[in-house]
Every structure is written in C-alpha cells, then in structure tokens.
Design a protein around this motif. Structure first.
Motif, short mmCIF file in Angstrom:
data_model
loop_
_atom_site.label_atom_id
_atom_site.label_comp_id
_atom_site.label_asym_id
_atom_site.label_seq_id
_atom_site.Cartn_x
_atom_site.Cartn_y
_atom_site.Cartn_z
N LEU A 165 17.68 61.97 42.59
CA LEU A 165 16.77 62.97 43.14
C LEU A 165 16.08 63.76 42.03
O LEU A 165 14.85 63.92 42.03
N LEU A 166 16.86 64.23 41.06
CA LEU A 166 16.28 65.00 39.96
C LEU A 166 15.41 64.13 39.06
O LEU A 166 14.37 64.58 38.56
N ARG A 167 15.82 62.89 38.85
CA ARG A 167 15.01 61.98 38.04
C ARG A 167 13.64 61.76 38.68
O ARG A 167 12.62 61.69 38.01
N GLY A 168 13.63 61.70 40.01
CA GLY A 168 12.36 61.55 40.71
C GLY A 168 11.46 62.76 40.53
O GLY A 168 10.24 62.62 40.39
N LEU A 169 12.05 63.97 40.52
CA LEU A 169 11.26 65.18 40.31
C LEU A 169 10.68 65.21 38.89
O LEU A 169 9.51 65.59 38.70
N ILE A 170 11.49 64.82 37.91
CA ILE A 170 11.00 64.79 36.53
C ILE A 170 9.91 63.75 36.37
O ILE A 170 8.86 64.01 35.74
N GLN A 171 10.13 62.57 36.93
CA GLN A 171 9.12 61.51 36.82
C GLN A 171 7.83 61.91 37.52
O GLN A 171 6.74 61.57 37.05
N ARG A 172 7.95 62.64 38.60
CA ARG A 172 6.75 63.12 39.30
C ARG A 172 5.94 64.03 38.39
O ARG A 172 4.71 63.96 38.35
N GLY A 173 6.64 64.89 37.63
CA GLY A 173 5.95 65.76 36.69
C GLY A 173 5.28 64.99 35.57
O GLY A 173 4.18 65.33 35.13
N ILE A 174 5.95 63.91 35.11
CA ILE A 174 5.35 63.07 34.07
C ILE A 174 4.12 62.36 34.60
O ILE A 174 3.06 62.32 33.95
N ASP A 175 4.22 61.79 35.79
CA ASP A 175 3.11 61.05 36.37
C ASP A 175 1.90 61.93 36.63
O ASP A 175 0.75 61.48 36.55
#
Length: 230
Positions: free
Chosen positions: A148-158
């Motif tokens: 879940l947290l990895r998805g939030l971080i990746q969303r910020g990167i994207d």
C-alpha cells in the motif's frame, strides 16, 4: 407438529441459534484481549474459552489450534481492512504528500491508538520462539501495508512530485515511523518522565517532514554523498 413461533421452546431455539452465530466473534474478541495482555506463549486456549463463556471443546470447533486462533484474530482485526484502505487511497484527489500524511495519521487513529498494536508488540517479542506466528503476521499485515505504501510513493514518482528513487526500500523509512511508535507505546513510554512523553501526531508530522525534506537547508548539497549500492 410444528412448534408455534411464540412458544417458549421456539424462542429458546432462536436465542440458541443467535448465540451460536455470535460465538466466533466472541472468541476472537476474547483472544485479542488475552494475546495483547499476556502474549502468545502465555495465552491459554482454556482462558480464551472461559472469557468468551464457552468450553475449550467449543473453541476447537471453530479454531483447531492456538495458531489458527491467532491467525483469525489478525485477519479479522487487521487484514480485512486493507481492501478498504486501498480503495480509499485510490479515490483520494490530494497530492502524494497529503496522502502519505493521511496514511500515517489515519493508521495512528485507527490502529496505533488502539489495543491492536499489542499484536505487533507480540510478534516483535515472540517471533524467535514462534516463527509461524511471525510468518502469519508478515503475510497478513506487513506485506499488504508495504504494498500500500509503495503504491503511494510510486504514485508520487509517476506524478513528478517525488524524485525517482528506490520505492521498494523507501517504504522502510515510512514504516520505521510506525514501528517506533509501537515500541514507544509498549515499552519506552512506561518508564519515560511525563515531560518526555511522545506526542504521536507531532512525531508523525516531524518524521514525514524529515523524510520529505531531509535535514539540509534547501539548495545545500551534502558534503559527501552516500555511495550507491549496485
């Protein structure tokens, strides 16, 4: 002959059926309380059954072992929440920073400030003696929370809000905030003087600020760079 629905025997049968349906929930509530109070090793299934008001034999009808009982407690109280949390974050319109802040603060409100952190403390203290318990918690809680947290971080990167970084390992910087709060709540706060008591909301905000901005002044490059690992 069909028993009238208003007869004492029929009413007793309905009450018994309702009581039977409630038993798994009552057993899980009793088990959660005892696991948090006593830990895994010291919790006896007889005590769980007694607190729930049933026999040990009844408990084993629903949960064949103490390990299965623990797994059910974790699943019922934590694992089932991740689908709702994922859906909540996927529909949020805020920035990645706002989402990370919300994720940490809402974890404290929904889990950290409750007795559920006692399960994390249990795993941390008894994993060596009960690796199957730790494996259960990792599969049911740790891995989904990291995803879940990895998805939030990746969303910020994207979205270009975060620089390109190792999202897989950046997750540990976020979860270390949670783990310290658990450790402080169940150990350090018990001996710390009142003026040194940690304020969870303030701590979360401070940690997130450091994670997002670091310790250096804006525009200041570090004197030496950390070597990248291949």
């Amino acid at each position: 002959m069909v028993e009238p629905s208003h007869s004492p025997r029929a009413k007793a049968a309905v009450r018994h059926a309702r009581r039977k349906d409630a038993r798994p929930s009552e057993l899980l509530d009793a088990a959660l309380d005892l696991f948090v109070e006593k830990g895994f090793a010291a919790t006896r299934v007889e005590a769980v059954a007694a607190r729930a008001g049933v026999s040990k034999g009844t408990l084993f009808l629903y949960f064949p072992s103490k390990e299965e009982l623990f797994r059910a407690v974790v699943h019922e109280n934590l694992s089932t929440r991740f689908a709702d949390w994922k859906a909540e974050y996927e529909t949020m319109d805020g920035s990645a920073v706002e989402m990370l802040h919300h994720a940490l603060q809402s974890w404290w409100t929904r889990v950290g400030a409750t007795k559920l952190t006692g399960l994390t403390k249990l795993v941390m203290s008894e994993a060596q003696n009960f690796p199957e318990v730790a494996a259960c918690y990792h599969a049911e809680v740790v891995r989904p929370s990291q995803q879940l947290l990895r998805g939030l971080i990746q969303r910020g990167i994207d979205r270009g809000e975060f620089r390109a970084l190792d999202a897989e390992y950046a997750v540990y910087s976020i979860t270390s905030t949670i783990l310290y709060l658990v450790m402080h709540k169940h150990a350090l706060s018990l001996v710390a003087p009142v003026p040194e008591q940690l304020m969870p909301e303030r701590y979360i905000a401070s940690q997130l600020d450091i994670i997002l901005h670091g310790l250096l002044q804006p525009g200041q490059a570090p004197a030496s760079r950390i070597p990248a690992l291949s």
